[in-house]
Design an enzyme around this catalytic site. Structure first.
Site, PDB file in Angstrom:
ATOM      1  N   GLY A  73       3.506  45.349  24.114  1.00 40.40           N
ATOM      2  CA  GLY A  73       3.360  44.191  22.892  1.00 40.40           C
ATOM      3  C   GLY A  73       2.739  44.505  21.895  1.00 40.40           C
ATOM      4  O   GLY A  73       2.839  45.674  21.454  1.00 40.40           O
ATOM      5  N   ASN A  74       2.780  43.537  21.036  1.00 40.40           N
ATOM      6  CA  ASN A  74       2.377  43.722  19.148  1.00 40.40           C
ATOM      7  C   ASN A  74       1.316  42.380  18.920  1.00 40.40           C
ATOM      8  O   ASN A  74       1.231  41.810  20.031  1.00 40.40           O
ATOM      9  CB  ASN A  74       3.496  43.912  18.361  1.00 40.40           C
ATOM     10  CG  ASN A  74       4.275  42.531  18.440  1.00 40.40           C
ATOM     11  OD1 ASN A  74       3.693  41.324  18.215  1.00 40.40           O
ATOM     12  ND2 ASN A  74       5.578  43.082  18.572  1.00 40.40           N
ATOM     13  N   ARG A  75       0.821  42.710  17.540  1.00 39.68           N
ATOM     14  CA  ARG A  75       0.166  41.994  17.668  1.00 39.68           C
ATOM     15  C   ARG A  75       0.016  40.412  16.473  1.00 39.68           C
ATOM     16  O   ARG A  75      -0.561  39.760  16.401  1.00 39.68           O
ATOM     17  CB  ARG A  75      -1.369  42.250  16.236  1.00 39.68           C
ATOM     18  CG  ARG A  75      -1.853  42.966  17.336  1.00 39.68           C
ATOM     19  CD  ARG A  75      -3.017  44.647  16.290  1.00 39.68           C
ATOM     20  NE  ARG A  75      -3.450  43.255  15.243  1.00 39.68           N
ATOM     21  CZ  ARG A  75      -3.955  42.845  14.104  1.00 39.68           C
ATOM     22  NH1 ARG A  75      -3.662  44.396  13.419  1.00 39.68           N
ATOM     23  NH2 ARG A  75      -4.396  42.174  12.820  1.00 39.68           N
ATOM     24  N   SER A  76       1.164  40.275  17.044  1.00 33.53           N
ATOM     25  CA  SER A  76       2.015  38.421  15.816  1.00 33.53           C
ATOM     26  C   SER A  76       1.810  37.850  16.579  1.00 33.53           C
ATOM     27  O   SER A  76       2.193  37.628  17.886  1.00 33.53           O
ATOM     28  CB  SER A  76       3.418  38.964  15.947  1.00 33.53           C
ATOM     29  OG  SER A  76       4.197  37.806  15.926  1.00 33.53           O
TER      30      SER A  76
END
Length: 407
Positions: free
Chosen positions: A212-215
């Protein structure tokens, strides 16, 4: 006629040495044709008397919830206002507004008001820089409150620093701009259907883990909320997020990039605008384990394959002769920010590209503020300084509305 002619302005005055400037602001407002309702806190009355404001505005000054109940309650005052300003705003009142307190007429009235609100802080530098005050200001910004100032200058006692109340003419111009923007944005997307993507997609490794990512989704949710407030029918395609669904928005929850791609293309033929604010994973694991990968099995070897590029596929569809929807992309960059974004705008065949430097600590992922540059396919460049994401959302939609063909 001025933009304020015929408008009703709620002028909140709190207890600071700079309260005298509120009388000057009141004179500017009345001179522009506005009806001004002054509401003073008890502290304000120690610096400037009610008679001053009544003489300037021709309106009664209210400072108690229990005054004139049959005539005009705090709810009526709040509902009647086209715009409100707290000038000056002490640290104490800012804290009350952030906490939703309603223990005097001003805070009670503002809690009932639905109009645009400006806050002009005035206090000593140490108070302005205190983490509690900065957190309270961040809360207000997140809710869409416009904060003007403070300026750097001479303070009470001869100190010099940040915390000085902005001058009345600056507050006046900012208030006029707020009211003008609110009026121009009212229902300017009525009859339009807007699709917004938000959040960061999750690509499963096994039943427990994912890439995933930090959004956080805050920017996309803010755009969805702003579009709905401007009269659009809004579809929000949301990657996993704990954020509440904005009022008037239809939410479609997805997890992976492929699911988001399918959800977007299921709606693309019926929408006028697509705003691709989601942080979509570029790659996914080629194989997903059916059971949890154990540490005892050793580090897994990951083979990644490309995910579909939603914005590029939308742009390719446009290139094939489909005139709609209007396409807005986002670019989260860390190096050569604008050069990379301009190249992406051309490559993806988008109409607008909103770029931000996610390396900044006060903008981008996970925070309530953002600063962006909006690049247009027509060569335009619009810079949006640091502001609440709700305010940035409206600036992005301003650029969209100005380019949409007549419906």
């Amino acid at each position: 006629m001025s933009d304020l002619h015929g408008s009703r302005v709620l002028l909140g005055v709190t207890g600071g040495i700079a309260a005298y400037k509120a009388a000057l602001l009141a004179r500017l407002l009345v001179g522009a044709g506005a009806t001004v309702d002054p509401v003073l806190t008890r502290g304000a009355g120690r610096f400037v008397g009610a008679a001053t404001f009544e003489g300037i505005t021709g309106r009664p000054v209210r400072d108690e919830v229990w005054q004139d109940i049959p005539g005009e309650t705090h709810v009526a005052l709040g509902r009647a206002a086209d715009v409100a300003i707290v000038y000056p705003a002490t640290a104490n009142v800012i804290a009350k507004l952030a906490g939703g307190h309603a223990d005097d007429l001003l805070t009670t009235t503002l809690l009932a008001a639905t109009c645009p609100l400006l806050v002009a802080p005035a206090m000593h530098t140490e108070m302005w820089e205190h983490p509690a005050t900065r957190d309270n200001i961040a809360v207000l910004c997140r809710r869409g409150v416009d904060v003007v100032g403070p300026a750097v200058g001479r303070l009470m006692g001869g100190d010099l620093g940040a915390g000085r109340l902005v001058e009345p003419d600056e507050a006046f111009e900012r208030l006029v701009a707020q009211l003008r923007a609110a009026r121009s944005r009212a229902d300017d997307l009525a009859g339009r259907r807007v699709l917004v993507t938000a959040g960061g997609t999750h690509e499963p490794l096994d039943p427990v883990r994912f890439l995933g990512n930090r959004s956080s989704g805050k920017m996309g949710f803010a755009i969805a909320a702003a579009a709905a407030a401007r009269g659009a029918k809004v579809d929000l395609v949301a990657a996993p997020s704990a954020l509440p669904t904005p009022p008037g928005v239809e939410r479609h929850d997805v997890t992976t990039a492929r699911q988001m791609h399918d959800a977007v293309f299921a709606l693309v033929d019926v929408v006028d605008v697509v705003v691709k604010a989601a942080a979509v994973a570029d790659f996914r694991p080629a194989d997903v384990a059916s059971s949890k990968v154990k540490k005892s099995d050793g580090a897994p070897r990951l083979e990644l394959v490309a995910n579909p590029d939603i914005l590029a596929d939308l742009g390719a569809r446009r290139a094939e002769g489909h005139p709609r929807p209007f396409l807005v992309g986002f670019a989260a960059e860390t190096d050569d920010v604008e050069d990379n974004a301009r190249a992406k705008l051309t490559r993806k065949n988008a109409d607008l590209l909103v770029v931000n430097d996610v390396g900044a600590t006060d903008a981008g992922f996970g925070v309530d503020t953002n600063r962006v540059v909006i690049l247009g396919r027509d060569g335009s460049r619009t810079e949006v300084e640091l502001a609440a994401k709700s305010a940035v959302a409206d600036r992005v939609l301003d650029e969209v509305v100005g380019r949409l063909p007549a419906s």
